[in-house]
Design a protein around this motif. Structure first.
Motif, PDB file in Angstrom:
ATOM      1  N   SER A  88      36.835 -48.755  -5.925  1.00 40.41           N
ATOM      2  CA  SER A  88      37.385 -47.485  -5.445  1.00 40.41           C
ATOM      3  C   SER A  88      38.585 -47.681  -4.531  1.00 40.41           C
ATOM      4  CB  SER A  88      36.304 -46.683  -4.719  1.00 40.41           C
ATOM      5  OG  SER A  88      35.778 -47.423  -3.639  1.00 40.41           O
ATOM      6  N   GLU A  89      38.726 -48.849  -3.931  1.00 45.43           N
ATOM      7  CA  GLU A  89      39.865 -49.136  -3.055  1.00 45.43           C
ATOM      8  C   GLU A  89      40.803 -50.108  -3.753  1.00 45.43           C
ATOM      9  OE1 GLU A  89      38.791 -50.352   0.837  1.00 45.43           O
ATOM     10  OE2 GLU A  89      37.536 -48.586   1.229  1.00 45.43           O
ATOM     11  N   GLN A  90      42.099 -49.705  -3.831  1.00 43.91           N
ATOM     12  CA  GLN A  90      43.070 -50.484  -4.588  1.00 43.91           C
ATOM     13  C   GLN A  90      44.333 -50.736  -3.772  1.00 43.91           C
ATOM     14  OE1 GLN A  90      42.590 -51.891  -7.510  1.00 43.91           O
ATOM     15  NE2 GLN A  90      40.535 -51.030  -7.730  1.00 43.91           N
ATOM     16  N   PRO A  91      44.997 -51.871  -4.002  1.00 43.57           N
ATOM     17  CA  PRO A  91      46.214 -52.204  -3.249  1.00 43.57           C
ATOM     18  C   PRO A  91      47.477 -51.578  -3.829  1.00 43.57           C
ATOM     19  CG  PRO A  91      45.642 -54.019  -4.689  1.00 43.57           C
ATOM     20  CD  PRO A  91      44.557 -52.987  -4.860  1.00 43.57           C
ATOM     21  N   ILE A  92      47.396 -50.984  -5.021  1.00 43.69           N
ATOM     22  CA  ILE A  92      48.583 -50.425  -5.678  1.00 43.69           C
ATOM     23  C   ILE A  92      48.288 -49.004  -6.145  1.00 43.69           C
ATOM     24  CG2 ILE A  92      49.618 -52.610  -6.420  1.00 43.69           C
ATOM     25  CD1 ILE A  92      48.239 -52.315  -9.079  1.00 43.69           C
ATOM     26  N   ALA A  93      49.354 -48.261  -6.432  1.00 42.08           N
ATOM     27  CA  ALA A  93      49.223 -46.876  -6.892  1.00 42.08           C
ATOM     28  C   ALA A  93      48.850 -46.838  -8.368  1.00 42.08           C
ATOM     29  CB  ALA A  93      50.539 -46.132  -6.667  1.00 42.08           C
TER      30      ALA A  93
ATOM     31  N   GLN B 257      41.737 -58.513 -17.977  1.00 42.13           N
ATOM     32  CA  GLN B 257      40.307 -58.360 -17.705  1.00 42.13           C
ATOM     33  C   GLN B 257      39.801 -56.967 -18.029  1.00 42.13           C
ATOM     34  OE1 GLN B 257      38.972 -57.962 -13.512  1.00 42.13           O
ATOM     35  NE2 GLN B 257      37.754 -59.809 -13.859  1.00 42.13           N
ATOM     36  N   LEU B 258      40.651 -55.971 -17.804  1.00 42.64           N
ATOM     37  CA  LEU B 258      40.166 -54.589 -17.876  1.00 42.64           C
ATOM     38  C   LEU B 258      41.316 -53.647 -18.179  1.00 42.64           C
ATOM     39  CD1 LEU B 258      37.787 -52.870 -15.368  1.00 42.64           C
ATOM     40  CD2 LEU B 258      40.086 -51.940 -15.632  1.00 42.64           C
ATOM     41  N   TYR B 259      41.058 -52.688 -19.037  1.00 38.52           N
ATOM     42  CA  TYR B 259      41.977 -51.559 -19.179  1.00 38.52           C
ATOM     43  C   TYR B 259      41.177 -50.288 -19.451  1.00 38.52           C
ATOM     44  CZ  TYR B 259      45.722 -48.424 -20.103  1.00 38.52           C
ATOM     45  OH  TYR B 259      46.570 -47.348 -19.996  1.00 38.52           O
ATOM     46  N   LEU B 260      41.374 -49.301 -18.593  1.00 37.72           N
ATOM     47  CA  LEU B 260      40.814 -47.967 -18.772  1.00 37.72           C
ATOM     48  C   LEU B 260      41.941 -46.954 -18.668  1.00 37.72           C
ATOM     49  CD1 LEU B 260      37.675 -48.159 -16.428  1.00 37.72           C
ATOM     50  CD2 LEU B 260      37.682 -48.371 -18.919  1.00 37.72           C
ATOM     51  N   THR B 261      41.945 -45.956 -19.524  1.00 45.43           N
ATOM     52  CA  THR B 261      42.962 -44.917 -19.499  1.00 45.43           C
ATOM     53  C   THR B 261      42.530 -43.773 -18.603  1.00 45.43           C
ATOM     54  OG1 THR B 261      43.554 -45.420 -21.798  1.00 45.43           O
ATOM     55  CG2 THR B 261      44.291 -43.307 -20.917  1.00 45.43           C
ATOM     56  N   ASP B 262      43.380 -43.408 -17.654  1.00 46.96           N
ATOM     57  CA  ASP B 262      43.182 -42.169 -16.898  1.00 46.96           C
ATOM     58  C   ASP B 262      43.858 -41.051 -17.686  1.00 46.96           C
ATOM     59  OD1 ASP B 262      43.129 -40.029 -15.172  1.00 46.96           O
ATOM     60  OD2 ASP B 262      43.761 -41.160 -13.407  1.00 46.96           O
ATOM     61  N   ASN B 263      43.053 -40.201 -18.321  1.00 45.82           N
ATOM     62  CA  ASN B 263      43.559 -39.121 -19.173  1.00 45.82           C
ATOM     63  C   ASN B 263      43.874 -37.844 -18.404  1.00 45.82           C
ATOM     64  OD1 ASN B 263      43.481 -40.336 -21.798  1.00 45.82           O
ATOM     65  ND2 ASN B 263      41.263 -40.107 -21.843  1.00 45.82           N
TER      66      ASN B 263
ATOM     67  N   ILE C 144      48.348 -55.425 -13.577  1.00 45.49           N
ATOM     68  CA  ILE C 144      46.935 -55.227 -13.936  1.00 45.49           C
ATOM     69  C   ILE C 144      46.064 -56.286 -13.265  1.00 45.49           C
ATOM     70  CG2 ILE C 144      45.292 -55.328 -15.866  1.00 45.49           C
ATOM     71  CD1 ILE C 144      47.416 -53.940 -17.578  1.00 45.49           C
ATOM     72  N   ASP C 145      46.611 -57.493 -13.135  1.00 43.56           N
ATOM     73  CA  ASP C 145      45.867 -58.572 -12.479  1.00 43.56           C
ATOM     74  C   ASP C 145      45.595 -58.277 -11.006  1.00 43.56           C
ATOM     75  OD1 ASP C 145      45.668 -60.055 -14.788  1.00 43.56           O
ATOM     76  OD2 ASP C 145      47.339 -61.393 -14.319  1.00 43.56           O
ATOM     77  N   LYS C 146      46.349 -57.351 -10.406  1.00 45.14           N
ATOM     78  CA  LYS C 146      46.139 -56.988  -9.005  1.00 45.14           C
ATOM     79  C   LYS C 146      44.992 -55.987  -8.823  1.00 45.14           C
ATOM     80  CE  LYS C 146      51.050 -57.500  -7.801  1.00 45.14           C
ATOM     81  NZ  LYS C 146      52.273 -56.754  -7.358  1.00 45.14           N
ATOM     82  N   ILE C 147      44.513 -55.403  -9.903  1.00 45.36           N
ATOM     83  CA  ILE C 147      43.453 -54.402  -9.801  1.00 45.36           C
ATOM     84  C   ILE C 147      42.183 -55.051  -9.258  1.00 45.36           C
ATOM     85  CG2 ILE C 147      41.963 -52.828 -11.105  1.00 45.36           C
ATOM     86  CD1 ILE C 147      44.275 -52.471 -13.084  1.00 45.36           C
ATOM     87  N   ARG C 148      41.644 -54.463  -8.206  1.00 47.50           N
ATOM     88  CA  ARG C 148      40.392 -54.965  -7.643  1.00 47.50           C
ATOM     89  C   ARG C 148      39.229 -54.490  -8.496  1.00 47.50           C
ATOM     90  NH1 ARG C 148      41.725 -53.461  -1.340  1.00 47.50           N
ATOM     91  NH2 ARG C 148      43.172 -55.202  -0.946  1.00 47.50           N
ATOM     92  N   THR C 149      38.389 -55.431  -8.885  1.00 50.16           N
ATOM     93  CA  THR C 149      37.238 -55.104  -9.717  1.00 50.16           C
ATOM     94  C   THR C 149      35.947 -55.549  -9.047  1.00 50.16           C
ATOM     95  OG1 THR C 149      37.406 -57.198 -10.931  1.00 50.16           O
ATOM     96  CG2 THR C 149      38.584 -55.294 -11.850  1.00 50.16           C
TER      97      THR C 149
END
Length: 356
Positions: A149-154, A312-318, A133-138
């Motif tokens: 919109s651009e991320q280093p991980i799937a 820092q952030l958590y959002l669920t992709d439903n 989660i820490d790798k998520i670009r914000t």
């Protein structure tokens, strides 16, 4: 076919009791058992509510196999029991956490297998690793952090985290016990033909949740505004821009009811379940809603340093659960805060010793 019998473990807790009462409304003839050890303060307040609804309370502990032996057969089990604190085992010995969240799940699985009962497991978004989660670009916006919109991980997009988000890493002992339980459930599904569904829930909230700093932050935030007590923004710059999606427990009921009525459709599935991007708030935004709903403004301190196991952030992709079932959450963040406020106001004398 109408549901005729149901066991809810953790049945006097916030989620368990809410589901029990909603299932009672939906299936008046259903025999519903609520098993709980009453360890969490405030769960005792739910006993009169369960009793008045005709729900059969069983004072027992999922850690004890013997407590299941006295229960009759049921058609379905909802495993809603847990030590829910993300700090559990970090600030104290991990024994209770592991024995409840892992060994307890095994006892629940064996009971369901014995009676060929459907098994719905309430897991958590905390199974996703902190280091991933820490790798998520914000991107920092005015009142919150947003997903780039651009991320280093799937498995991550502006919609949130999907089920293919990487699982390698550390996640808290709480998250680890829930993930281990998921793996065991998948084995019972495959080798014992147990009918199962796993729901990885984001932040669940609503009336009758006994909110604390480490679990139930929405209720805590509303309660502090209601009783005009101070709060604090901790970590990530101390600005209150960290984000969570939030899900009203009634929205969870809508999904679990659908799953039990359409079990063949969801059998064996693992699903992310949360408020999603549309029903998410930063602490800043939650503060503004609480100010509008309660009419109160409280002092808020600031601490820059991050706390252990915080993200820092958590959002669920439903996307998966919505595509599979058509379910989507309906209750907005404003409605959630309003419902909690009305509950606090209507039960102030009972709740102030616990939440005030």
């Amino acid at each position: 076919m109408p549901l005729k019998s149901l066991l809810i473990t953790g049945g006097a807790g916030f989620v368990g009791s809410a589901l029990a009462l909603r299932f009672r409304e939906a299936y008046p003839e259903c025999r519903i058992f609520a098993l709980d050890n009453l360890k969490r303060r405030g769960s005792e307040l739910n006993l009169p509510r369960l009793r008045e609804a005709g729900i059969e309370f069983v004072h027992g502990d999922i850690r004890n196999k013997e407590d299941f032996d006295a229960l009759p057969a049921v058609e379905a089990v909802i495993e809603a029991s847990a030590e829910p604190s993300v700090l559990a085992g970090l600030t104290s010995a991990p024994d209770y956490l592991i024995n409840t969240n892992l060994a307890g799940t095994v006892n629940c699985l064996n009971y369901a297998r014995q009676h060929n009962a459907a098994f719905v497991f309430l897991s958590t978004s905390r199974i996703y690793p902190i280091n991933q989660i820490d790798k998520i670009r914000t991107v920092e916006a005015d009142t919150r952090f947003e997903v780039s919109s651009e991320q280093p991980i799937a498995g991550i997009s502006p919609r949130g985290l999907a089920e293919d988000f990487p699982l390698e890493g550390y996640r808290s002992l709480y998250g680890a016990t829930k993930l281990c339980s998921e793996y065991l459930i998948q084995e019972y599904h495959h080798f014992y033909n147990l009918r199962t569904v796993i729901n990885r829930c984001g932040v669940l909230t609503g009336p009758w949740q006994m909110g604390k700093v480490d679990q139930g932050v929405v209720v805590l935030w509303v309660a502090r505004h209601f009783w005009q007590q101070p709060l604090g923004y901790f970590g990530f710059g101390g600005t209150g821009k960290q984000v969570r999606d939030i899900l009203h427990v009634d929205d969870l009921f809508d999904l679990v009811q659908y799953q039990l009525e359409n079990l063949d459709q969801v059998n064996g599935q693992t699903l992310n379940v949360g408020g999603g991007r549309d029903i998410s708030v930063s602490l800043q935004e939650l503060t503004a809603i609480c100010q509008r709903v309660t009419g109160h403004t409280v002092p808020i301190s600031s601490q820059v340093e991050n706390r252990q196991a915080d993200i820092q952030l958590y959002l669920t992709d439903n996307s998966r659960v919505t595509n599979l079932t058509g379910w989507a959450p309906k209750r907005s963040a404003e409605q959630i805060v309003t419902d909690v406020y009305h509950w606090l106001r209507d039960n102030e004398a009972q709740l102030k010793p616990i939440l005030g």
